[in-house]
Design an enzyme around this catalytic site. Structure first.
Site, PDB file in Angstrom:
ATOM      1  N   SER A  36     -11.708  52.681 115.523  1.00  0.00           N
ATOM      2  CA  SER A  36     -11.116  51.477 114.942  1.00  0.00           C
ATOM      3  C   SER A  36      -9.954  50.927 115.757  1.00  0.00           C
ATOM      4  CB  SER A  36     -10.644  51.750 113.509  1.00  0.00           C
ATOM      5  OG  SER A  36      -9.723  52.825 113.482  1.00  0.00           O
ATOM      6  N   ASP A 319      -1.463  48.510 108.694  1.00  0.00           N
ATOM      7  CA  ASP A 319      -1.876  49.073 107.409  1.00  0.00           C
ATOM      8  C   ASP A 319      -1.450  50.546 107.400  1.00  0.00           C
ATOM      9  OD1 ASP A 319      -3.765  50.330 109.027  1.00  0.00           O
ATOM     10  OD2 ASP A 319      -5.422  49.059 108.392  1.00  0.00           O
ATOM     11  N   HIS A 322      -3.265  51.924 111.176  1.00  0.00           N
ATOM     12  CA  HIS A 322      -3.433  51.196 112.436  1.00  0.00           C
ATOM     13  C   HIS A 322      -2.153  50.472 112.844  1.00  0.00           C
ATOM     14  CE1 HIS A 322      -7.473  51.533 110.581  1.00  0.00           C
ATOM     15  NE2 HIS A 322      -7.778  51.925 111.802  1.00  0.00           N
TER      16      HIS A 322
END
Length: 363
Positions: A36, A319, A322
């Site tokens: 991610s 968040d 990340h």
């Protein structure tokens, strides 16, 4: 070799020379493998909880929400810009036509070195499958460039970056409610298994034609707001066992770089110290490194359409897991051009892309 191929070679050289003269691309293409931290839309079309193609993700990105797990650019976006690419490298999910000549991004949120990693969140593209997708790209490149030899020549001049391992801890080993790995293996044993599988995957990438490969180490997985909230720190700054995992993996990965460089002498692997560079981002004097910039759901991702903080450059995390674009920019720039000797081994990306692998001095 047919005459038509010589025209392709000549055209590629002319384009490369023009781009270098104008300060554009430093190399023909950039292929990205990862999780991610690098995903730019591959998970958008999957049945998974690990996808973020909605606001407020992308609030600072030119095209809005794209599937990037941050407010703006990712680290690999920053690196692509520093390499002189005029456009962001497209995700495999939507890349088509001659766009693939500039490279493809195969990264997938929640994916890992191990195929089962992240399965509790739904579909994802583990590294083995990312390599299969790269095979598909290579076949398409053969169609475009005309011959296998031409494609091999072309790929040997491209940059490859691989950043895996974070989820094999976050979304596997440290989730005993979903995975048995922490019951079956000690941390040392599990890390060694990861490194062994990863080494074989990197050799496969080499077999597919990669010759300039940058490997990103695991980050400070125990210092993310999500990890701290879930596991607690017992008075420490971060979750110590998770930080131990990161450092153990990274130490072994650096040794893998040495091994691969010793055995695959017509290629060059480098290690990017994502952990240390990320830690150094504290020099940016973030006002808040203990929580994310956006209101988050139970899974740690931003709640759709909620208003995030306004002072996003003052936050380390977007968040619960990340980093913000500010951190990504910092890490991308230090990965490309090392500020400290510990940032990259044996050298940084800017030196890797200029390397002439035909020069016996580097064999």
């Amino acid at each position: 070799m047919g005459k038509s191929w010589w025209w392709v070679i000549a055209a590629l050289f002319m384009v490369a020379l023009q781009q270098i003269a104008e300060g554009y691309q430093q190399l023909p293409c950039y292929f990205i493998f990862g999780d991610s931290l690098a995903d730019n839309g591959n998970n958008n079309f999957l049945d998974t909880l690990a996808k973020v193609n909605y606001a407020p993700y992308g609030i600072d990105f030119p095209f809005g929400p794209t599937g990037r797990f941050t407010n703006g650019r990712t680290t690999v976006d920053v690196i692509a810009e520093l390499l002189g690419f005029q456009n962001f490298i497209p995700p495999f999910a939507t890349a088509s036509g001659t766009d693939i000549l500039f490279g493809v991004n195969y990264a997938s949120g929640s994916a890992g070195i191990r195929n089962e990693t992240g399965q509790q969140l739904g579909e994802r593209v583990p590294l083995d499958m990312q390599l299969e997708h790269h095979q598909t790209t290579i076949l398409d490149l053969v169609d475009i460039l005309g011959t296998t030899w031409a494609t091999e020549w072309y790929l040997s001049r491209c940059l490859y970056s691989v950043g895996m391992g974070n989820n094999d801890y976050l979304n596997n080993y440290f989730l005993p409610e979903y995975y048995n790995t922490s019951k079956e293996y000690t941390l040392q044993q599990f890390t060694q298994l990861l490194i062994q599988q990863y080494t074989q995957q990197l050799k496969t990438l080499y077999d597919y034609g990669a010759r300039k490969i940058a490997l990103f180490g695991v980050g400070q997985i125990g210092c993310t707001p999500g990890s701290i909230e879930k596991y607690g720190t017992n008075g420490s700054t971060c979750v110590e066992i998770m930080e131990e995992a990161s450092q153990l993996f990274n130490k072994k990965l650096k040794s893998v770089v040495e091994e691969l460089n010793a055995n695959l002498t017509d290629a060059k692997f480098i290690y990017i110290n994502y952990y240390a560079i990320g830690a150094d981002s504290s020099v940016l004097n973030f006002k808040d490194s203990s929580s994310g910039c956006c209101p988050v759901a139970i899974d740690g991702e931003c709640i759709a359409n909620q208003i995030p903080c306004k002072n996003r450059t003052e936050f380390a995390f977007w968040d619960s897991y990340h980093p913000t674009e500010a951190v990504n920019k910092f890490i991308g720039e230090r990965s490309y051009s090392a500020l400290e000797p510990s940032d990259a081994y044996p050298f940084d990306i800017s030196h890797l892309v200029l390397l002439n692998l035909q020069d016996a001095a580097y064999k």
